[in-house]
Design an enzyme around this catalytic site. Structure first.
Site, PDB file in Angstrom:
ATOM      1  N   HIS A  17       0.826  -1.207   0.000  1.00 41.99           N
ATOM      2  CA  HIS A  17       0.000   0.000   0.000  1.00 41.99           C
ATOM      3  C   HIS A  17       0.859   1.255   0.000  1.00 41.99           C
ATOM      4  O   HIS A  17       0.466   2.280  -0.555  1.00 41.99           O
ATOM      5  CB  HIS A  17      -0.942  -0.003   1.217  1.00 41.99           C
ATOM      6  CG  HIS A  17      -2.098  -0.943   1.038  1.00 41.99           C
ATOM      7  ND1 HIS A  17      -3.398  -0.582   1.239  1.00 41.99           N
ATOM      8  CD2 HIS A  17      -2.129  -2.240   0.631  1.00 41.99           C
ATOM      9  CE1 HIS A  17      -4.193  -1.615   0.979  1.00 41.99           C
ATOM     10  NE2 HIS A  17      -3.430  -2.637   0.622  1.00 41.99           N
ATOM     11  N   ASP A 109      -5.700   6.198   2.461  1.00 46.39           N
ATOM     12  CA  ASP A 109      -6.011   4.837   2.033  1.00 46.39           C
ATOM     13  C   ASP A 109      -7.386   4.495   2.607  1.00 46.39           C
ATOM     14  O   ASP A 109      -7.594   4.586   3.823  1.00 46.39           O
ATOM     15  CB  ASP A 109      -4.931   3.901   2.611  1.00 46.39           C
ATOM     16  CG  ASP A 109      -5.036   2.488   2.072  1.00 46.39           C
ATOM     17  OD1 ASP A 109      -6.166   1.995   1.907  1.00 46.39           O
ATOM     18  OD2 ASP A 109      -3.976   1.888   1.816  1.00 46.39           O
TER      19      ASP A 109
HETATM   20  O1  LIG Z   1      11.407  -9.281  -3.893  1.00 47.74           O
HETATM   21  C1  LIG Z   1      10.541  -8.418  -4.028  1.00 47.74           C
HETATM   22  C2  LIG Z   1       9.153  -8.701  -4.030  1.00 47.74           C
HETATM   23  C3  LIG Z   1       8.266  -7.665  -4.173  1.00 47.74           C
HETATM   24  N1  LIG Z   1       8.709  -6.378  -4.298  1.00 47.74           N
HETATM   25  C4  LIG Z   1       7.760  -5.250  -4.416  1.00 47.74           C
HETATM   26  O2  LIG Z   1       6.784  -5.354  -3.394  1.00 47.74           O
HETATM   27  C5  LIG Z   1       5.519  -4.937  -3.888  1.00 47.74           C
HETATM   28  C6  LIG Z   1       4.540  -6.037  -3.606  1.00 47.74           C
HETATM   29  O3  LIG Z   1       3.245  -5.576  -3.834  1.00 47.74           O
HETATM   30  P1  LIG Z   1       2.071  -6.522  -4.369  1.00 47.74           P
HETATM   31  O4  LIG Z   1       2.493  -7.217  -5.580  1.00 47.74           O
HETATM   32  O5  LIG Z   1       0.846  -5.690  -4.511  1.00 47.74           O
HETATM   33  O6  LIG Z   1       1.920  -7.621  -3.277  1.00 47.74           O
HETATM   34  P2  LIG Z   1       1.644  -7.571  -1.676  1.00 47.74           P
HETATM   35  O7  LIG Z   1       2.840  -7.130  -0.988  1.00 47.74           O
HETATM   36  O8  LIG Z   1       1.145  -8.921  -1.389  1.00 47.74           O
HETATM   37  O9  LIG Z   1       0.458  -6.477  -1.550  1.00 47.74           O
HETATM   38  C7  LIG Z   1      -0.740  -6.417  -0.790  1.00 47.74           C
HETATM   39  O10 LIG Z   1      -1.330  -5.180  -1.241  1.00 47.74           O
HETATM   40  C8  LIG Z   1      -1.719  -5.149  -2.616  1.00 47.74           C
HETATM   41  C9  LIG Z   1      -2.292  -3.764  -2.890  1.00 47.74           C
HETATM   42  O11 LIG Z   1      -3.435  -3.525  -2.124  1.00 47.74           O
HETATM   43  C10 LIG Z   1      -2.716  -6.246  -2.920  1.00 47.74           C
HETATM   44  O12 LIG Z   1      -3.047  -6.231  -4.301  1.00 47.74           O
HETATM   45  C11 LIG Z   1      -2.124  -7.598  -2.517  1.00 47.74           C
HETATM   46  O13 LIG Z   1      -3.056  -8.635  -2.774  1.00 47.74           O
HETATM   47  C12 LIG Z   1      -1.756  -7.552  -1.039  1.00 47.74           C
HETATM   48  O14 LIG Z   1      -1.245  -8.784  -0.602  1.00 47.74           O
HETATM   49  C13 LIG Z   1       5.705  -4.648  -5.378  1.00 47.74           C
HETATM   50  O15 LIG Z   1       5.776  -3.255  -5.588  1.00 47.74           O
HETATM   51  C14 LIG Z   1       7.021  -5.303  -5.730  1.00 47.74           C
HETATM   52  O16 LIG Z   1       7.770  -4.615  -6.716  1.00 47.74           O
HETATM   53  C15 LIG Z   1      10.070  -6.104  -4.314  1.00 47.74           C
HETATM   54  O17 LIG Z   1      10.473  -4.952  -4.444  1.00 47.74           O
HETATM   55  N2  LIG Z   1      10.937  -7.137  -4.177  1.00 47.74           N
END
Ligand SMILES: O=c1ccn([C@@H]2O[C@H](COP(=O)(O)OP(=O)(O)O[C@H]3O[C@H](CO)[C@@H](O)[C@H](O)[C@H]3O)[C@@H](O)[C@H]2O)c(=O)[nH]1
Length: 459
Positions: A17, A109
């Site tokens: 988020h 948010d």
């Molecule tokens: O090794 C890694 C893995 C991930 N990321 C970053 O971490 C973020 C991950 O975000 P997302 O893909 O949305 O997953 P979640 O962390 O699981 O996000 C939560 O929040 C999102 C937005 O509300 C929802 O869509 C998801 O389902 C919820 O689990 C992204 O920007 C990725 O680029 C990194 O930089 N490095």
């Protein structure tokens, strides 16, 4: 005062988020809007990486030593965050005024709808920032209105929602389909509770990607799609220094990842990540490990340190010993740099919305392996609407078996269907860039938002 507007940004304190709200903040700041991000003390303490041009101030969720992990329950966390958060946000607004930086707008948010009351108390303009897709927001809206009766009773029940393609019960967000997620669903449905009192509803998506549903939702609320909120160098390049999100609770193993990728052939690597929150069942982890190994493709797999113990016995050791250098497992990576790398040919993803938008923006075909929350809906759109990937189907136990993983990777990387998917990724990548580039749909929406903001006087 050199700035004509000052936005106080309130994200829900998790990586998925904060990332999009931070990117949006950078974009506003480049248009001469002063930004202050209000982050919880616990989130700030856990940060491993901080390098961002926007200013960050602490507020409290009432659990300064452990955040949600310290709370007795999710419900207790949300209740206390509302109480303590409202007070500490109010104090912050007053402090900023005393320092000579009065706030004229709160961008919050909608997981934290009490921010609207704080904005009203100080007579500030107010915008909700939805971090999930318009399609998912629309589903929660229909639950909020009581139109969508849930949970769906039959496994493959078809569901028609205005603005969306027909979906099945397995495609709705998990909080909607599983009755045990009642408290989480309540929060998601409550996102709509104060929306009639606010000035804008910002959505991290772009019009061309979600046309019908955006048009439908726009009849209800003052919607502006402003995404994808990806660091500028990967999209329009108008902010040349904006290369990373710059705020992370995990430390990326950048050199290891890039050095390894540099030695792999073009489009040969499957990049695997389940985002910042998802916890796989040990059995699922095992199936995934063997699925990757049996696929015979090179893979870069992000396994957060808290998940590592679930890897099959000796898996890491065997990988290290294998002479052909087939796989690399890291605890966190610079995801955008990885997705952009020429060696990467496929993204096996949980379909978190940020990861999905990043894959779209960088044109990487996906194998979708959704786990919970909004991910099943995103996976449905990836496979059937945008045709940018295939979904790995679960068995009756809810697990994706190794053969299915292997097969999906093969389809995306080797088969005719994979070529069609690759062509589509080029189309969507172009449309994502156009949306944020000068004069594109998201750029125009941001411009309109900023112009309006600049006309709102400080109280
Ligand atoms: O090794 C890694 C893995 C991930 N990321 C970053 O971490 C973020 C991950 O975000 P997302 O893909 O949305 O997953 P979640 O962390 O699981 O996000 C939560 O929040 C999102 C937005 O509300 C929802 O869509 C998801 O389902 C919820 O689990 C992204 O920007 C990725 O680029 C990194 O930089 N490095």
């Amino acid at each position: 005062m050199s700035h004509k507007a000052h936005c106080l940004i309130l994200p829900y304190p998790i990586q998925g988020h904060i990332n999009p709200m931070l990117q949006f903040s950078k974009r506003l700041q480049s248009k001469n809007v002063k930004i202050t991000i209000a982050a919880t003390k616990f989130f700030l303490q856990t940060m491993q990486e901080l390098s961002t041009p926007v200013s960050i101030e602490a507020i409290s969720d009432g659990y300064d030593d452990g955040g949600i992990y310290q709370a007795e329950s999710f419900a207790a966390y949300i209740t206390r965050f509302k109480e303590v958060g409202s007070d500490t946000m109010s104090q912050l607004i007053e402090t900023l005024t005393t320092r000579g930086y009065p706030v004229n707008c709160i961008v919050y948010d909608p997981f934290l709808p009490w921010a609207v009351e704080v904005a009203k108390k100080y007579g500030l303009a107010c915008a909700a920032f939805f971090t999930q897709s318009c399609a998912v927001d629309n589903i929660y809206y229909h639950v909020h209105k009581g139109v969508l009766k849930l949970p769906p009773t039959e496994v493959d029940e078809e569901i028609s929602i205005p603005g969306l393609v027909t979906i099945e019960s397995s495609d709705v967000p998990s909080f909607v389909s599983t009755p045990e997620s009642a408290r989480a669903l309540e929060m998601l449905v409550n996102q709509f509770s104060n929306l009639e009192k606010i000035d804008w509803v910002l959505i991290n998506s772009f019009y061309e990607l979600e046309k019908e549903v955006t048009d439908w939702m726009s009849k209800l609320y003052p919607i502006k799609t402003i995404g994808p909120t990806i660091p500028s160098v990967y999209l329009d390049k108008r902010l040349p220094d904006d290369k990373e999100y710059g705020l992370s609770i995990f430390k990326p193993m950048t050199n290891e990842c890039l050095n390894w990728l540099n030695h792999q052939p073009i489009s040969s690597v499957v990049y695997v990540s389940f985002g910042s929150l998802t916890k796989l069942e040990p059995e699922q982890m095992e199936e995934l490990a063997w699925g990757l190994k049996n696929s015979n493709k090179n893979f870069l797999w992000v396994v957060r340190s808290t998940e590592e113990s679930k890897l099959p016995k000796n898996f890491l050791e065997e990988l290290k010993l294998a002479s052909e250098n087939k796989g690399l497992v890291v605890s966190w990576c610079p995801q955008l740099q990885v997705l952009e790398h020429k060696s990467v040919g496929c993204f096996l993803t949980h379909c978190g919305w940020n990861s999905t938008l990043e894959a779209i923006s960088l044109g990487v075909p996906m194998v979708a392996m959704p786990q919970w929350s909004d991910q099943p809906t995103n996976a449905k759109l990836v496979e059937d609407v945008w045709e940018m990937g295939v979904k790995a189907k679960q068995d009756e136990k809810g697990l994706v078996r190794r053969e299915v993983i292997e097969e999906c990777i093969r389809i995306v990387m080797e088969e005719e269907k994979g070529k069609m998917i690759k062509e589509n990724t080029k189309k969507w990548k172009e449309l994502a860039r156009n949306a944020v580039d000068e004069g594109g749909s998201s750029d125009r929406n941001i411009e309109e938002f900023v112009s309006k903001l600049l006309t709102i006087s400080y109280k």
